[in-house]
Design a protein around this motif. Structure first.
Motif, PDB file in Angstrom:
ATOM      1  N   ALA A 110       1.233  -1.361   0.271  1.00 42.93           N
ATOM      2  CA  ALA A 110       0.413  -0.356  -0.410  1.00 42.93           C
ATOM      3  C   ALA A 110       0.792   1.377  -0.296  1.00 42.93           C
ATOM      4  O   ALA A 110       0.851   2.299  -0.645  1.00 42.93           O
ATOM      5  CB  ALA A 110      -0.775  -0.409   1.233  1.00 42.93           C
ATOM      6  N   ALA A 111       1.933   1.897   0.547  1.00 37.45           N
ATOM      7  CA  ALA A 111       2.904   2.951   0.798  1.00 37.45           C
ATOM      8  C   ALA A 111       3.110   2.865  -0.772  1.00 37.45           C
ATOM      9  O   ALA A 111       3.641   3.931  -1.223  1.00 37.45           O
ATOM     10  CB  ALA A 111       3.980   2.105   1.685  1.00 37.45           C
ATOM     11  N   GLU A 112       4.254   1.642  -1.251  1.00 39.60           N
ATOM     12  CA  GLU A 112       4.747   2.003  -3.059  1.00 39.60           C
ATOM     13  C   GLU A 112       3.135   2.129  -3.417  1.00 39.60           C
ATOM     14  O   GLU A 112       3.121   3.034  -4.396  1.00 39.60           O
ATOM     15  CB  GLU A 112       5.063   0.491  -3.675  1.00 39.60           C
ATOM     16  CG  GLU A 112       6.301   0.124  -2.907  1.00 39.60           C
ATOM     17  CD  GLU A 112       6.342  -1.614  -3.564  1.00 39.60           C
ATOM     18  OE1 GLU A 112       7.113  -1.030  -4.677  1.00 39.60           O
ATOM     19  OE2 GLU A 112       5.970  -2.182  -3.257  1.00 39.60           O
ATOM     20  N   PHE A 113       2.433   1.599  -3.419  1.00 34.47           N
ATOM     21  CA  PHE A 113       0.977   2.066  -4.306  1.00 34.47           C
ATOM     22  C   PHE A 113       0.741   3.776  -4.337  1.00 34.47           C
ATOM     23  O   PHE A 113       0.766   4.369  -4.751  1.00 34.47           O
ATOM     24  CB  PHE A 113      -0.276   1.661  -4.036  1.00 34.47           C
ATOM     25  CG  PHE A 113      -1.568   1.549  -4.946  1.00 34.47           C
ATOM     26  CD1 PHE A 113      -1.415   1.238  -6.160  1.00 34.47           C
ATOM     27  CD2 PHE A 113      -2.835   2.761  -3.921  1.00 34.47           C
ATOM     28  CE1 PHE A 113      -2.640   1.760  -7.294  1.00 34.47           C
ATOM     29  CE2 PHE A 113      -4.207   2.683  -4.689  1.00 34.47           C
ATOM     30  CZ  PHE A 113      -3.663   2.551  -6.416  1.00 34.47           C
ATOM     31  N   GLU A 114       0.637   4.354  -2.200  1.00 37.17           N
ATOM     32  CA  GLU A 114       0.120   5.734  -2.348  1.00 37.17           C
ATOM     33  C   GLU A 114       1.523   6.407  -2.935  1.00 37.17           C
ATOM     34  O   GLU A 114       1.181   7.420  -3.558  1.00 37.17           O
ATOM     35  CB  GLU A 114      -0.056   5.827  -0.359  1.00 37.17           C
ATOM     36  CG  GLU A 114      -1.135   5.317  -0.564  1.00 37.17           C
ATOM     37  CD  GLU A 114      -2.475   6.033  -1.103  1.00 37.17           C
ATOM     38  OE1 GLU A 114      -2.662   7.335  -1.754  1.00 37.17           O
ATOM     39  OE2 GLU A 114      -3.622   5.157  -1.726  1.00 37.17           O
ATOM     40  N   ASN A 115       2.786   6.039  -2.963  1.00 33.41           N
ATOM     41  CA  ASN A 115       3.970   6.905  -3.113  1.00 33.41           C
ATOM     42  C   ASN A 115       3.642   6.872  -4.856  1.00 33.41           C
ATOM     43  O   ASN A 115       4.038   8.407  -5.522  1.00 33.41           O
ATOM     44  CB  ASN A 115       5.115   6.177  -2.302  1.00 33.41           C
ATOM     45  CG  ASN A 115       6.428   7.001  -2.815  1.00 33.41           C
ATOM     46  OD1 ASN A 115       6.158   8.361  -2.632  1.00 33.41           O
ATOM     47  ND2 ASN A 115       7.066   6.810  -3.497  1.00 33.41           N
TER      48      ASN A 115
END
Length: 182
Positions: free
Chosen positions: A99-104
């Motif tokens: 999720a962190a990669e997606f949001e970034n």
């Protein structure tokens, strides 16, 4: 004896051609109006049609837009109005693992999309753009680099040219990650 001349009547074949032409035009208009709501990624303004989200790699994303419609403008199709074209959002979801990669990655895409569509109006805007993209790029992984996101955004010659035109008049700042990327 009074001679009468027959009034000119159009030939039956000419009338038939006109009738077929009008029928064809009416059918085309009806088809376009009917299919407008059926095109993937398009929700007509003024309707309450909810966007039917899909799940890709565990992420909720909008449906794949029709390529012809999506590539007909710089902005493309963004039915969930999050600032990222739907095709880009779907591609990002396929390539990231958290999720962190997606949001970034979505944040980087939003930045590129804004510059593509709206341009930069000052050197301060250009500096902010470069710092934002560079700092967000530091947080990307090998899976999805900033350059890959840029390639997703600039997927047509028109988009590449517009982005170049919107950014070449400004110099990029020297970025110090320790100072600029807090």
């Amino acid at each position: 004896m009074v001679e009468t001349t027959p009034t000119a009547m159009p030939e039956k074949s000419s009338m038939l051609k006109i009738l077929l032409l009008l029928t064809g035009i009416a059918s085309t208009i009806a088809l376009l109006l009917f299919s407008y709501e059926k095109l993937p990624g398009v929700t007509p303004e003024g309707t309450n049609n909810p966007v039917q989200m899909e799940t890709t790699n565990g992420f909720s994303v909008p449906p794949e837009p029709a390529k012809r419609i999506n590539n007909s403008t710089l902005a493309g199709v963004d039915v969930n109005v999050n600032g990222v074209r739907d095709d880009v959002e779907r591609n990002i979801a396929k390539k990231v693992s958290s999720a962190a990669e997606f949001e970034n990655a979505i944040q980087i895409a939003i930045i590129y999309q804004r510059v593509l569509v709206s341009g930069l109006s000052s050197q301060a805007d250009a500096d902010a753009f470069m710092i934002s993209v560079s700092c967000a790029g530091i947080r990307t992984t090998e899976t999805l680099r900033r350059s890959a996101i840029q390639a997703l955004i600039l997927n047509t010659d028109e988009r590449k040219n517009a982005f170049r035109d919107n950014t070449t008049q400004f110099d990029g700042p020297i970025i110090n990650p320790d100072k600029d990327c807090r």
